[in-house]
Design a protein around this motif. Structure first.
Motif, PDB file in Angstrom:
ATOM      1  N   ALA A  24      71.803  34.149  46.183  1.00  0.00           N
ATOM      2  CA  ALA A  24      71.668  35.438  45.483  1.00  0.00           C
ATOM      3  C   ALA A  24      72.259  36.263  46.724  1.00  0.00           C
ATOM      4  O   ALA A  24      72.477  35.855  47.882  1.00  0.00           O
ATOM      5  N   LEU A  25      72.372  37.693  46.489  1.00  0.00           N
ATOM      6  CA  LEU A  25      73.008  38.591  47.389  1.00  0.00           C
ATOM      7  C   LEU A  25      71.970  39.545  47.573  1.00  0.00           C
ATOM      8  O   LEU A  25      71.226  39.925  46.450  1.00  0.00           O
ATOM      9  N   VAL A  26      71.893  40.185  48.674  1.00  0.00           N
ATOM     10  CA  VAL A  26      71.026  41.344  48.911  1.00  0.00           C
ATOM     11  C   VAL A  26      72.098  42.480  49.741  1.00  0.00           C
ATOM     12  O   VAL A  26      72.861  41.984  50.311  1.00  0.00           O
ATOM     13  N   ASP A  27      71.854  43.739  49.620  1.00  0.00           N
ATOM     14  CA  ASP A  27      72.645  44.720  50.421  1.00  0.00           C
ATOM     15  C   ASP A  27      71.521  45.508  50.994  1.00  0.00           C
ATOM     16  O   ASP A  27      70.637  46.056  50.890  1.00  0.00           O
ATOM     17  N   MET A  28      71.349  45.145  52.591  1.00  0.00           N
ATOM     18  CA  MET A  28      70.698  45.440  53.552  1.00  0.00           C
ATOM     19  C   MET A  28      70.532  46.893  53.801  1.00  0.00           C
ATOM     20  O   MET A  28      69.722  47.675  53.842  1.00  0.00           O
ATOM     21  N   ALA A 128      59.952  40.223  52.218  1.00  0.00           N
ATOM     22  CA  ALA A 128      60.157  40.394  50.881  1.00  0.00           C
ATOM     23  C   ALA A 128      61.366  39.804  50.511  1.00  0.00           C
ATOM     24  O   ALA A 128      61.371  39.044  49.331  1.00  0.00           O
ATOM     25  N   VAL A 129      62.348  39.402  51.209  1.00  0.00           N
ATOM     26  CA  VAL A 129      63.313  38.798  50.718  1.00  0.00           C
ATOM     27  C   VAL A 129      62.939  37.083  50.516  1.00  0.00           C
ATOM     28  O   VAL A 129      63.224  36.465  49.575  1.00  0.00           O
ATOM     29  N   LYS A 130      62.498  36.824  51.508  1.00  0.00           N
ATOM     30  CA  LYS A 130      61.708  35.451  51.411  1.00  0.00           C
ATOM     31  C   LYS A 130      61.070  35.183  50.477  1.00  0.00           C
ATOM     32  O   LYS A 130      61.027  33.949  49.345  1.00  0.00           O
ATOM     33  N   ALA A 131      60.025  36.110  49.859  1.00  0.00           N
ATOM     34  CA  ALA A 131      59.163  35.826  48.839  1.00  0.00           C
ATOM     35  C   ALA A 131      60.017  35.900  47.380  1.00  0.00           C
ATOM     36  O   ALA A 131      59.660  34.981  46.486  1.00  0.00           O
ATOM     37  N   VAL A 132      61.064  36.701  47.453  1.00  0.00           N
ATOM     38  CA  VAL A 132      61.826  36.878  46.312  1.00  0.00           C
ATOM     39  C   VAL A 132      62.650  35.392  46.084  1.00  0.00           C
ATOM     40  O   VAL A 132      62.685  35.079  44.996  1.00  0.00           O
ATOM     41  N   VAL A 159      70.077  40.805  44.340  1.00  0.00           N
ATOM     42  CA  VAL A 159      68.458  40.816  44.263  1.00  0.00           C
ATOM     43  C   VAL A 159      67.862  41.966  44.860  1.00  0.00           C
ATOM     44  O   VAL A 159      66.663  42.123  45.175  1.00  0.00           O
ATOM     45  N   SER A 160      68.732  42.973  45.298  1.00  0.00           N
ATOM     46  CA  SER A 160      68.316  44.178  46.234  1.00  0.00           C
ATOM     47  C   SER A 160      67.134  45.002  45.513  1.00  0.00           C
ATOM     48  O   SER A 160      66.022  45.190  46.117  1.00  0.00           O
ATOM     49  N   ASN A 161      67.222  45.096  44.241  1.00  0.00           N
ATOM     50  CA  ASN A 161      66.108  45.898  43.434  1.00  0.00           C
ATOM     51  C   ASN A 161      64.620  45.145  43.528  1.00  0.00           C
ATOM     52  O   ASN A 161      63.558  45.724  43.741  1.00  0.00           O
ATOM     53  N   ASP A 162      64.934  43.790  43.553  1.00  0.00           N
ATOM     54  CA  ASP A 162      63.917  43.172  43.529  1.00  0.00           C
ATOM     55  C   ASP A 162      63.048  43.051  44.797  1.00  0.00           C
ATOM     56  O   ASP A 162      61.753  42.943  44.757  1.00  0.00           O
TER      57      ASP A 162
END
Length: 171
Positions: A24-28, A128-132, A159-162
């Motif tokens: 997945a991707l996140v936008d830090m 939080a990223v790790k938990a998601v 998954v940034s909103n997650d």
């Protein structure tokens, strides 16, 4: 015949061990902009930095004034007085450099302040990223904000909103 059977068994076994990896991707940048504590920490750092910069500028102006006064008085001073004034100016310039290094150097006060304010926030975001990732079964989560090699990514894998929801900031 035996060879074909063994090759087929090995091929099937090899295919069975290959599993699709989920990523997945996140936008830090997006995540941090939506964390109020991060914005407050940035504001504190800016205020402290500006205060320290003013202090360094004041010392620098004092050194500059001392030098200008020395230049204008130089014709009236004896060699001993000139030497004493030059030493005073050098001491003041050294004080300016030391103060600048103390506040803005690699291990300076600004670095320490940034660490003390930002590290807890960064750890919370990491957790939080790790938990998601664990909840949704992702093996890897990439940061799209820092990766220049991502040309296109489907919004479905962001998954940034997650992560924000996990931090308690729903979007």
């Amino acid at each position: 015949m035996k060879r074909i059977l063994i090759a087929a068994i090995l091929a099937i076994a090899g295919m069975a061990t290959v599993s699709a990896q989920k990523f997945a991707l996140v936008d830090m940048d997006y995540i941090l902009r939506n964390v109020p504590a991060y914005e407050m920490a940035n504001e504190q750092l800016n205020q402290v930095s500006q205060r320290w910069e003013r202090e360094v500028e004041e010392l620098s102006k004092e050194a500059e004034t001392m030098y200008k006064n020395y230049q204008s008085d130089m014709v009236f001073l004896t060699d001993d007085q000139k030497k004493k004034r030059e030493e005073e100016i050098a001491t003041k310039e050294k004080q300016v450099a030391e103060t600048r290094y103390k506040y803005f150097g690699p291990e300076g006060e600004l670095y320490k302040k940034r660490q003390s304010l930002m590290k807890p926030i960064q750890e919370d975001v990491y957790n939080a990223v790790k938990a998601v990732a664990e909840e949704k079964g992702y093996q890897t989560i990439f940061d799209r904000a820092s990766s220049q090699s991502i040309v296109f990514a489907s919004p479905r894998i962001d998954v940034s909103n997650d992560v924000l929801a996990k931090l308690g900031y729903s979007k």
